[in-house]
Design an enzyme around this catalytic site. Structure first.
Site, PDB file in Angstrom:
ATOM      1  N   THR A  44       0.841  -1.198   0.000  1.00  0.00           N
ATOM      2  CA  THR A  44       0.000   0.000   0.000  1.00  0.00           C
ATOM      3  C   THR A  44       0.876   1.248   0.000  1.00  0.00           C
ATOM      4  O   THR A  44       1.966   1.234   0.571  1.00  0.00           O
ATOM      5  CB  THR A  44      -0.885  -0.029   1.263  1.00  0.00           C
ATOM      6  OG1 THR A  44      -1.839  -1.077   1.102  1.00  0.00           O
ATOM      7  CG2 THR A  44      -1.601   1.270   1.512  1.00  0.00           C
ATOM      8  N   ARG A  67     -14.471  -6.891   0.055  1.00  0.00           N
ATOM      9  CA  ARG A  67     -13.749  -6.624   1.318  1.00  0.00           C
ATOM     10  C   ARG A  67     -13.100  -5.237   1.237  1.00  0.00           C
ATOM     11  O   ARG A  67     -12.407  -4.900   0.312  1.00  0.00           O
ATOM     12  CB  ARG A  67     -12.676  -7.671   1.536  1.00  0.00           C
ATOM     13  CG  ARG A  67     -11.796  -7.442   2.784  1.00  0.00           C
ATOM     14  CD  ARG A  67     -10.507  -6.736   2.449  1.00  0.00           C
ATOM     15  NE  ARG A  67      -9.603  -6.643   3.605  1.00  0.00           N
ATOM     16  CZ  ARG A  67      -8.479  -5.910   3.599  1.00  0.00           C
ATOM     17  NH1 ARG A  67      -8.141  -5.213   2.532  1.00  0.00           N
ATOM     18  NH2 ARG A  67      -7.713  -5.870   4.655  1.00  0.00           N
ATOM     19  N   GLY A 102     -10.544  -2.618   3.176  1.00  0.00           N
ATOM     20  CA  GLY A 102      -9.500  -2.576   4.200  1.00  0.00           C
ATOM     21  C   GLY A 102      -9.539  -1.276   4.972  1.00  0.00           C
ATOM     22  O   GLY A 102     -10.480  -0.494   4.888  1.00  0.00           O
ATOM     23  N   ASP A 103      -8.477  -1.061   5.710  1.00  0.00           N
ATOM     24  CA  ASP A 103      -8.362   0.149   6.531  1.00  0.00           C
ATOM     25  C   ASP A 103      -8.007   1.389   5.714  1.00  0.00           C
ATOM     26  O   ASP A 103      -8.318   2.508   6.104  1.00  0.00           O
ATOM     27  CB  ASP A 103      -7.246  -0.045   7.568  1.00  0.00           C
ATOM     28  CG  ASP A 103      -5.907  -0.309   6.873  1.00  0.00           C
ATOM     29  OD1 ASP A 103      -5.851  -1.197   5.997  1.00  0.00           O
ATOM     30  OD2 ASP A 103      -4.932   0.407   7.171  1.00  0.00           O
ATOM     31  N   THR A 131      -0.032   1.486   6.797  1.00  0.00           N
ATOM     32  CA  THR A 131      -0.029   0.327   5.899  1.00  0.00           C
ATOM     33  C   THR A 131       0.147  -0.922   6.747  1.00  0.00           C
ATOM     34  O   THR A 131       0.655  -0.848   7.867  1.00  0.00           O
ATOM     35  CB  THR A 131       1.102   0.431   4.850  1.00  0.00           C
ATOM     36  OG1 THR A 131       1.102  -0.775   4.052  1.00  0.00           O
ATOM     37  CG2 THR A 131       2.468   0.602   5.473  1.00  0.00           C
ATOM     38  N   GLY A 132      -0.271  -2.060   6.206  1.00  0.00           N
ATOM     39  CA  GLY A 132      -0.125  -3.305   6.961  1.00  0.00           C
ATOM     40  C   GLY A 132      -1.420  -4.084   6.968  1.00  0.00           C
ATOM     41  O   GLY A 132      -2.303  -3.854   6.134  1.00  0.00           O
ATOM     42  N   GLY A 135      -4.818  -4.812   7.474  1.00  0.00           N
ATOM     43  CA  GLY A 135      -5.855  -3.801   7.612  1.00  0.00           C
ATOM     44  C   GLY A 135      -6.889  -4.034   8.702  1.00  0.00           C
ATOM     45  O   GLY A 135      -7.364  -3.079   9.320  1.00  0.00           O
TER      46      GLY A 135
HETATM   47  N1  ASP Z   1      -3.753  -2.038   4.790  1.00  0.00           N
HETATM   48  C1  ASP Z   1      -4.035  -2.627   3.499  1.00  0.00           C
HETATM   49  C2  ASP Z   1      -5.302  -3.408   3.590  1.00  0.00           C
HETATM   50  O1  ASP Z   1      -5.470  -4.164   4.535  1.00  0.00           O
HETATM   51  C3  ASP Z   1      -2.948  -3.491   2.997  1.00  0.00           C
HETATM   52  C4  ASP Z   1      -1.596  -2.863   3.000  1.00  0.00           C
HETATM   53  O2  ASP Z   1      -1.326  -1.918   3.737  1.00  0.00           O
HETATM   54  O3  ASP Z   1      -0.756  -3.301   2.210  1.00  0.00           O
HETATM   55  O4  ASP Z   1      -6.091  -3.332   2.692  1.00  0.00           O
END
Ligand code: ASP
Length: 322
Positions: free
Chosen positions: A186, A214, A216-217, A237-238, A240
């Site tokens: 992300t 779905r 995400g965050d 990022t991470g 979510g």
């Molecule tokens: N946070 C993002 C999600 O869960 C994924 C990511 O940060 O790579 O959609």
């Protein structure tokens, strides 16, 4: 008195292999250059982060725009949010399949709509009506991701059980898809402009093999992105799901509002994510005073930052850099 601008960008936090470091560093540096051009020209933080994120959406290295992860059905579904710290205006899109640059659509929502958030077809219609180019979903799909999904789906039920145990969540089905070894590419940016305003943006293709629909965050206000001149601009990022349960971007901004430095707040946010929900990820935080912090608990996170005095980029160092 004109204020010195600051720009910080990230391109995902995960166990990035050595072979991918160079492409990530190049990508975040290119994004930094695009955003910085806006800032040094006296442009708004909002414009700077939009341009920086567009560069990373267009770069197939990252999980944003073309080249994103595919969902379970083999389609790209994108989420993005942009927020203005001066006015608290925000624009978000979720689950769009035909927008090459979701951050452009989010920006149009921020600037031209009384609403904050559009999803799916309605978001695409809004984007098209406001001059954002649409494309066929297959134009966003690249062979690398078709292969990645094929491999992942071929090895799923075994890796599911193992991954869930490893994550310490034996009851969390599918949590292996969020293990730090799986790429989290992300992208996000935070900026301070010469007028003293801050802004933040985050854009993503979400997670590999995600269920269609779905969200995400990343595009959720206060979770993957937040900006308020009186606290901080934040992009995360991470994994979510934990990030959104903790409303982590707003949680972090609140710590800054309470008087803490952004580098402390960034590290605390990542500690909280780990301690409370065994989550992992990374965060960038910037204040209207130009102080910033970068933190992650994944082995690596691609980041780059620029002030009038220095420019830095890396994949390993986090913490206090401002
Ligand atoms: N946070 C993002 C999600 O869960 C994924 C990511 O940060 O790579 O959609």
């Amino acid at each position: 008195m004109a204020i010195d601008p600051v720009l910080v960008v990230h391109g995902g936090a995960w166990a990035m292999p050595d072979s991918m470091v160079e492409a990530h560093l190049l990508g975040v540096r290119n994004a930094l250059a695009a955003g910085w051009r806006v800032l040094v020209g006296g442009g708004a933080a909002l414009n700077a982060i939009e341009e920086a994120v567009v560069v990373m959406e267009d770069d197939e290295t990252f999980d944003a725009g073309r080249g994103s992860f595919l969902n379970r059905d083999g389609r790209v579904q994108l989420d993005a949010l942009i927020m203005d710290g001066a006015t608290l205006r925000a624009g978000g899109v979720g689950c769009v399949e035909r927008v090459r640059n979701p951050v452009r659509a989010a920006r149009k929502i921020l600037s031209e709509s009384p609403h904050v958030y559009f999803v799916g077809e309605g978001a695409e219609r809004f984007a098209a009506e406001h001059g954002v180019e649409l494309c066929a979903n297959d134009k966003l799909i690249i062979p690398r991701e078709v292969e990645r999904l094929r491999e992942y789906q071929a090895k799923t039920p075994t890796s599911r059980a193992e991954g869930a145990r490893e994550m310490g969540h034996p009851t969390a089905p599918g949590s292996e898809m969020f293990a730090p070894e799986i790429s989290h590419d992300t992208v996000g940016a935070v900026a301070l402009d010469r007028d003293g305003n801050i802004a933040a943006a985050t854009s993503t293709g979400g997670t590999l093999n995600k269920a269609p629909g779905r969200l995400g965050d990343s595009s959720l206000i206060g979770c993957g992105c937040y900006a308020d001149n009186s606290s901080a601009a934040v992009s995360t990022t991470g994994w979510g799901e934990p990030i959104m349960k903790l409303v982590l971007a707003k949680w972090t901004a609140d710590r800054v509002m309470a008087g803490n430095l952004p580098e402390w707040a960034a590290q605390e946010a990542i500690n909280y994510l780990k301690q409370r929900l065994n989550g992992h990820g990374g965060i960038i935080v910037l204040t209207a005073l130009g102080q910033f912090g970068i933190a992650h608990n994944t082995p690596r996170m691609a980041w780059a930052c620029k002030t009038v005095k220095k420019e830095e980029a890396g994949v390993e160092r986090g913490g206090a850099l401002g």
